[in-house]
Design a protein around this motif. Structure first.
Motif, mmCIF file in Angstrom:
data_model
loop_
_atom_site.group_PDB
_atom_site.id
_atom_site.type_symbol
_atom_site.label_atom_id
_atom_site.label_comp_id
_atom_site.label_asym_id
_atom_site.label_seq_id
_atom_site.Cartn_x
_atom_site.Cartn_y
_atom_site.Cartn_z
ATOM 1 N N ILE A 1 -6.883 0.206 20.654
ATOM 2 C CA ILE A 1 -5.821 -0.517 19.952
ATOM 3 C C ILE A 1 -5.158 -1.181 21.155
ATOM 4 C CG2 ILE A 1 -3.764 -0.140 18.528
ATOM 5 C CD1 ILE A 1 -4.896 2.236 17.520
ATOM 6 N N ALA A 2 -4.939 -2.442 20.908
ATOM 7 C CA ALA A 2 -4.587 -3.444 21.606
ATOM 8 C C ALA A 2 -2.880 -3.350 21.523
ATOM 9 C CB ALA A 2 -4.993 -4.781 21.478
ATOM 10 N N ALA B 1 -9.138 -2.081 17.025
ATOM 11 C CA ALA B 1 -10.478 -2.193 17.316
ATOM 12 C C ALA B 1 -11.012 -3.974 17.388
ATOM 13 C CB ALA B 1 -11.263 -1.422 16.432
ATOM 14 N N ALA B 2 -10.131 -4.768 17.761
ATOM 15 C CA ALA B 2 -10.218 -5.982 17.878
ATOM 16 C C ALA B 2 -10.946 -6.731 16.381
ATOM 17 C CB ALA B 2 -11.543 -6.482 18.803
ATOM 18 N N GLY B 3 -10.314 -6.334 15.368
ATOM 19 C CA GLY B 3 -10.344 -6.654 13.965
ATOM 20 C C GLY B 3 -11.981 -6.714 13.612
ATOM 21 N N SER C 1 0.971 -12.726 11.779
ATOM 22 C CA SER C 1 -0.300 -12.806 10.503
ATOM 23 C C SER C 1 -1.445 -12.050 11.042
ATOM 24 C CB SER C 1 -0.437 -14.205 10.119
ATOM 25 O OG SER C 1 -0.732 -15.137 10.973
ATOM 26 N N LEU C 2 -1.497 -12.222 12.548
ATOM 27 C CA LEU C 2 -2.816 -11.580 13.300
ATOM 28 C C LEU C 2 -2.785 -10.304 13.754
ATOM 29 C CD1 LEU C 2 -3.626 -14.952 15.007
ATOM 30 C CD2 LEU C 2 -4.394 -14.207 12.788
ATOM 31 N N LEU C 3 -1.470 -9.442 13.475
ATOM 32 C CA LEU C 3 -1.358 -8.105 13.997
ATOM 33 C C LEU C 3 -2.429 -7.157 13.709
ATOM 34 C CD1 LEU C 3 2.445 -7.918 13.848
ATOM 35 C CD2 LEU C 3 1.148 -7.492 16.053
ATOM 36 N N TYR C 4 -3.215 -7.403 12.690
ATOM 37 C CA TYR C 4 -4.371 -6.501 12.286
ATOM 38 C C TYR C 4 -5.373 -6.376 13.292
ATOM 39 C CZ TYR C 4 -6.575 -10.816 10.827
ATOM 40 O OH TYR C 4 -7.342 -11.919 10.813
ATOM 41 N N LEU C 5 -5.294 -7.621 14.281
ATOM 42 C CA LEU C 5 -6.360 -7.774 15.198
ATOM 43 C C LEU C 5 -6.347 -6.577 16.231
ATOM 44 C CD1 LEU C 5 -6.820 -11.629 15.796
ATOM 45 C CD2 LEU C 5 -8.197 -9.871 14.435
ATOM 46 N N ILE C 6 -5.158 -6.154 16.361
ATOM 47 C CA ILE C 6 -4.850 -4.994 17.632
ATOM 48 C C ILE C 6 -5.782 -3.910 17.372
ATOM 49 C CG2 ILE C 6 -2.389 -5.846 17.812
ATOM 50 C CD1 ILE C 6 -1.405 -3.218 16.607
ATOM 51 N N ASN D 1 -11.211 -0.436 10.547
ATOM 52 C CA ASN D 1 -10.885 -0.597 11.877
ATOM 53 C C ASN D 1 -9.377 0.208 12.077
ATOM 54 O OD1 ASN D 1 -12.547 -2.861 12.315
ATOM 55 N ND2 ASN D 1 -11.147 -4.403 11.402
ATOM 56 N N TYR D 2 -8.858 0.548 11.065
ATOM 57 C CA TYR D 2 -7.462 1.057 11.189
ATOM 58 C C TYR D 2 -8.095 2.939 11.124
ATOM 59 C CZ TYR D 2 -5.402 -2.614 9.381
ATOM 60 O OH TYR D 2 -4.798 -4.124 9.169
ATOM 61 N N PHE D 3 -9.267 3.157 10.831
ATOM 62 C CA PHE D 3 -9.719 4.689 10.790
ATOM 63 C C PHE D 3 -10.202 5.272 12.090
ATOM 64 C CE2 PHE D 3 -13.183 7.613 9.823
ATOM 65 C CZ PHE D 3 -12.580 8.631 9.103
ATOM 66 N N ILE D 4 -11.235 4.133 12.680
ATOM 67 C CA ILE D 4 -12.115 4.428 13.784
ATOM 68 C C ILE D 4 -11.605 4.892 14.996
ATOM 69 C CG2 ILE D 4 -14.218 3.153 12.844
ATOM 70 C CD1 ILE D 4 -13.527 0.859 14.687
ATOM 71 N N PRO D 5 -9.941 4.318 15.380
ATOM 72 C CA PRO D 5 -9.654 5.009 16.651
ATOM 73 C C PRO D 5 -9.476 6.608 16.471
ATOM 74 C CG PRO D 5 -8.620 2.895 15.854
ATOM 75 C CD PRO D 5 -9.527 3.238 14.841
ATOM 76 N N PHE D 6 -9.073 7.045 15.399
ATOM 77 C CA PHE D 6 -8.931 8.242 15.265
ATOM 78 C C PHE D 6 -10.204 9.419 15.681
ATOM 79 C CE2 PHE D 6 -6.060 7.033 11.881
ATOM 80 C CZ PHE D 6 -4.662 7.340 12.622
ATOM 81 N N LEU D 7 -11.512 8.619 15.480
ATOM 82 C CA LEU D 7 -12.462 9.311 15.579
ATOM 83 C C LEU D 7 -12.936 9.437 17.136
ATOM 84 C CD1 LEU D 7 -14.832 7.507 13.090
ATOM 85 C CD2 LEU D 7 -13.874 9.906 12.841
ATOM 86 N N THR D 8 -12.252 8.645 18.075
ATOM 87 C CA THR D 8 -12.301 9.046 19.412
ATOM 88 C C THR D 8 -11.924 10.228 20.012
ATOM 89 O OG1 THR D 8 -10.286 7.617 20.103
ATOM 90 C CG2 THR D 8 -12.230 6.485 19.837
ATOM 91 N N ARG D 9 -11.028 11.040 19.072
ATOM 92 C CA ARG D 9 -10.894 12.342 19.533
ATOM 93 C C ARG D 9 -12.107 13.529 19.379
ATOM 94 N NH1 ARG D 9 -5.063 13.659 19.559
ATOM 95 N NH2 ARG D 9 -4.030 11.676 20.505
#
Length: 192
Positions: A104-105, A120-122, A113-118, A149-157
């Motif tokens: 998450i950047a 996992a790089a969209g 309008s591009l904040l969703y790109l933070i 994209n919003y879900f996968i960062p949690f899987l890194t745990r």
């Protein structure tokens, strides 16, 4: 196994789980789906307060851009940083490869309008999220659209490697990826 998401999301419908200006859930909505995934998988979900939360005011999603209605403007982009020694490698739609990208950047400096790109790089055809604090070889493959994209960062745990393909643009073979990665879990995550 199916992971129920309707009821867990409905139980939190008074919270900020979907954007007003876009079709996707917020990362908080994705967190509740993640908790449901953990329940089905038999994992202990990471507590929400174990993540560092960042907020970016003034997000304007696709509904706002298409309608121009002020009623659909001024969402807040909330990000729950995965922490730990995590990074991401990805291949974009032009075939360019990027390494050691933030899962998450930092959204400072992004157009609203591009904040969703933070996250996992969209939308990218192929990504690999790495948690270098986990050394057990655990891996999963996620087949997703932009909701993922919003879900996968949690899987890194829970996984050393999270292999991600966007079904809209990935041109490789998912069965081959599963075989080559040694993934024990395959997660199909798409909007309705």
């Amino acid at each position: 196994k199916a992971v129920p998401t309707f009821t867990p999301l409905r139980e939190h419908c008074d919270e900020y789980i979907y954007f007003r200006s876009d079709r996707t859930w917020t990362q908080l909505g994705a967190y509740y789906a993640y908790r449901s995934f953990c329940s089905v998988k038999g994992l202990e979900p990471a507590a929400l307060d174990s993540f560092t939360k960042q907020e970016y005011e003034g997000f304007s999603g696709g509904f706002y851009r298409e309608s121009g209605s002020d009623a659909l403007y001024d969402d807040t982009m909330e990000a729950y940083l995965p922490g730990g020694n995590t990074s991401m490698d990805f291949t974009d739609s032009e075939g360019a490869e990027y390494e050691d990208w933030a899962v998450i950047a930092d959204g400072d400096g992004y157009d609203t309008s591009l904040l969703y790109l933070i996250f996992a790089a969209g939308d990218q055809p192929y990504k690999v999220l790495n948690n270098n604090d986990i050394t057990d070889g655990s891996a999963c493959v996620v087949v997703q659209d932009s909701f993922g994209n919003y879900f996968i960062p949690f899987l890194t745990r829970h996984y050393q490697k999270v292999y991600v393909v966007d079904y809209n643009s990935y041109t490789g073979s998912v069965p081959d990826l599963i075989s080559q990665s040694g993934a024990t879990d395959v997660i199909l995550l798409t909007n309705v």
